[in-house]
Write a protein that holds these residues in place. Structure first.
Motif, PDB file in Angstrom:
ATOM      1  N   ILE A   2       1.562   0.113 -16.090  1.00 40.49           N
ATOM      2  CA  ILE A   2       2.370  -0.362 -15.257  1.00 40.49           C
ATOM      3  C   ILE A   2       3.147  -0.720 -15.504  1.00 40.49           C
ATOM      4  O   ILE A   2       4.771   0.343 -15.291  1.00 40.49           O
ATOM      5  CB  ILE A   2       2.659  -1.646 -16.541  1.00 40.49           C
ATOM      6  CG1 ILE A   2       1.789  -1.999 -17.531  1.00 40.49           C
ATOM      7  CG2 ILE A   2       3.345  -2.906 -15.985  1.00 40.49           C
ATOM      8  CD1 ILE A   2       0.942  -2.886 -17.670  1.00 40.49           C
ATOM      9  N   ALA A   3       2.873  -0.440 -13.598  1.00 37.28           N
ATOM     10  CA  ALA A   3       3.933   0.200 -12.241  1.00 37.28           C
ATOM     11  C   ALA A   3       5.056  -1.274 -12.379  1.00 37.28           C
ATOM     12  O   ALA A   3       5.096  -2.031 -13.246  1.00 37.28           O
ATOM     13  CB  ALA A   3       3.706   0.775 -11.320  1.00 37.28           C
ATOM     14  N   SER A   4       5.107  -1.404 -11.427  1.00 39.94           N
ATOM     15  CA  SER A   4       6.117  -2.289 -10.177  1.00 39.94           C
ATOM     16  C   SER A   4       6.190  -2.402  -8.977  1.00 39.94           C
ATOM     17  O   SER A   4       5.875  -1.403  -8.438  1.00 39.94           O
ATOM     18  CB  SER A   4       6.997  -2.139 -11.374  1.00 39.94           C
ATOM     19  OG  SER A   4       8.196  -3.336 -10.662  1.00 39.94           O
ATOM     20  N   ILE A   5       5.945  -3.673  -8.819  1.00 44.05           N
ATOM     21  CA  ILE A   5       6.324  -3.628  -7.154  1.00 44.05           C
ATOM     22  C   ILE A   5       7.242  -3.379  -6.892  1.00 44.05           C
ATOM     23  O   ILE A   5       7.485  -2.925  -5.490  1.00 44.05           O
ATOM     24  CB  ILE A   5       6.309  -5.245  -6.644  1.00 44.05           C
ATOM     25  CG1 ILE A   5       7.357  -6.227  -7.334  1.00 44.05           C
ATOM     26  CG2 ILE A   5       4.473  -6.644  -6.642  1.00 44.05           C
ATOM     27  CD1 ILE A   5       7.332  -7.763  -5.949  1.00 44.05           C
ATOM     28  N   VAL A  49       4.714   6.515 -11.267  1.00 47.76           N
ATOM     29  CA  VAL A  49       3.890   6.148 -11.939  1.00 47.76           C
ATOM     30  C   VAL A  49       2.730   5.875 -11.248  1.00 47.76           C
ATOM     31  O   VAL A  49       1.309   6.217 -12.126  1.00 47.76           O
ATOM     32  CB  VAL A  49       4.323   4.579 -12.378  1.00 47.76           C
ATOM     33  CG1 VAL A  49       3.352   4.043 -13.471  1.00 47.76           C
ATOM     34  CG2 VAL A  49       5.803   5.227 -13.794  1.00 47.76           C
ATOM     35  N   ILE A  50       3.073   4.855  -9.988  1.00 47.39           N
ATOM     36  CA  ILE A  50       1.815   4.390  -9.531  1.00 47.39           C
ATOM     37  C   ILE A  50       1.117   6.578  -8.522  1.00 47.39           C
ATOM     38  O   ILE A  50       0.117   6.295  -8.806  1.00 47.39           O
ATOM     39  CB  ILE A  50       2.609   4.134  -7.860  1.00 47.39           C
ATOM     40  CG1 ILE A  50       2.725   2.421  -8.258  1.00 47.39           C
ATOM     41  CG2 ILE A  50       1.035   4.055  -7.089  1.00 47.39           C
ATOM     42  CD1 ILE A  50       3.374   1.808  -7.421  1.00 47.39           C
ATOM     43  N   ALA A  51       2.112   6.982  -7.992  1.00 45.57           N
ATOM     44  CA  ALA A  51       1.404   8.351  -7.742  1.00 45.57           C
ATOM     45  C   ALA A  51       0.981   9.341  -8.695  1.00 45.57           C
ATOM     46  O   ALA A  51      -0.142  10.069  -8.528  1.00 45.57           O
ATOM     47  CB  ALA A  51       2.569   8.753  -6.829  1.00 45.57           C
ATOM     48  N   PHE A  52       0.760   8.950 -10.263  1.00 44.56           N
ATOM     49  CA  PHE A  52       0.676   9.815 -10.462  1.00 44.56           C
ATOM     50  C   PHE A  52      -0.739   9.467 -11.454  1.00 44.56           C
ATOM     51  O   PHE A  52      -1.762  10.046 -11.822  1.00 44.56           O
ATOM     52  CB  PHE A  52       1.228   9.312 -12.514  1.00 44.56           C
ATOM     53  CG  PHE A  52       1.710  10.342 -13.559  1.00 44.56           C
ATOM     54  CD1 PHE A  52       0.933  11.593 -14.109  1.00 44.56           C
ATOM     55  CD2 PHE A  52       0.730   9.691 -14.410  1.00 44.56           C
ATOM     56  CE1 PHE A  52       0.692  12.503 -14.667  1.00 44.56           C
ATOM     57  CE2 PHE A  52       0.505  10.294 -16.297  1.00 44.56           C
ATOM     58  CZ  PHE A  52       0.610  11.481 -16.300  1.00 44.56           C
TER      59      PHE A  52
END
Ligand SMILES: NC(=O)c1ccc[n+]([C@@H]2O[C@H](COP(=O)([O-])OP(=O)(O)OC[C@H]3O[C@@H](n4cnc5c(N)ncnc54)[C@H](OP(=O)(O)O)[C@@H]3O)[C@@H](O)[C@H]2O)c1
Length: 253
Positions: free
Chosen positions: A145-148, A167-170
């Protein structure tokens, strides 16, 4: 029950931050599909116990596991306990997180590191603790769960938005590293009605609602449906993606 509805039945799902908010809704949605749910929390034992009670009332299994997701030993021990007591983790959702809304003048290294530890280390550690087993068994589904806030500028959320971009890159990199049997995707929610968003205060919530095409906050249950999609065979050709569910606050340029 059709095949699609069977795919979670009696399989083990670990959800970090499952005691409240979005994580709680994901636990309940997985249990509704017949998954055995391992619910992680850090502080709020009563809330965790209540979710367990609700899951057992549906006829599914649930274990609750107290662990700070930023503590390597605690996460290792939790994943080992889940494997022994429920089964090896086949579905992982990293929903534990903390946020801070405020001016850049309020930010110091302590706050920065606190947010990075929970949101970034707290995603890294559970993923690393389950991925070898998933790869060995030839099956694994992970949703972070990331976020905008990780996709668009957030001048009032500097550490938080940086942590969610990480988090998105990971997750994107893990998708390449763990392929082909393990799929890894992110969900990037907009403003969702939980304790975290309540703490942001009414004026900030109002501004965020107004910035969304749909002019409302999202419900944790709406996020849970999207996460189930990403965990399921319905998204079988998706990995390394970030799905935005925000009522229209962030769109492509
Ligand atoms: N709500 C939103 O508008 C929104 C928008 C975008 C993204 N998100 C993201 O969605 C996720 C869930 O947010 P939420 O709104 O549901 O938050 P929430 O209602 O505040 O719940 C947070 C959850 O995380 C757990 N947690 C916090 N720190 C932890 C730690 N160190 N170790 C283990 N568990 C920990 C809490 O456990 P306890 O109950 O034990 O404290 C609780 O279960 C977060 O990653 C958040 O950044 C939320």
């Amino acid at each position: 029950m059709n095949k699609q509805d069977q795919e979670f039945r009696n399989r083990t799902a670990l959800v970090t931050g499952g005691s409240r908010g979005i994580g709680r809704a994901i636990c309940l949605a997985l249990a509704e599909k017949g998954a055995n749910v391992a619910l992680n929390y850090v502080q709020n034992r009563d809330a965790a116990a209540k979710v367990k009670h609700d899951i057992e009332a549906m006829g599914s299994r649930c274990g609750i596991y107290r662990a700070d997701v930023s503590d390597p030993k605690a996460v290792e021990a939790m994943v080992a306990d889940v494997a022994e007591e429920i089964g090896p983790v086949e579905f992982l959702v990293t929903a534990a997180g903390i946020a801070h809304l405020g001016d850049h003048t309020e930010i110091d290294l302590d706050l920065w590191q606190q947010i990075m530890r929970v949101n970034v280390d707290g995603t890294f550690l559970p993923v690393m603790a389950v991925k070898d087993g998933m790869i060995e068994r030839g099956f694994g589904r992970i949703v972070c769960i990331a976020s905008i806030a990780g996709l668009a500028p957030r001048g009032q959320m500097l550490p938080y938005s940086t942590s969610k971009a990480a988090v998105i890159a990971f997750a994107r990199s893990c998708a390449q590293a763990f392929a082909p049997d393990v799929r890894v995707n992110c969900l990037a929610p907009g403003l969702i009605d939980t304790d975290m968003s309540a703490a942001m205060g009414a004026p900030a919530r109002h501004a965020m609602r107004e910035a969304a095409f749909l002019k409302r906050t999202g419900r944790p249950e709406e996020m849970a449906k999207t996460v189930l999609y990403l965990l399921s065979e319905q998204s079988s050709f998706m990995t390394g993606q970030t799905l935005v569910a925000d009522g229209g606050r962030v769109t492509l340029p």
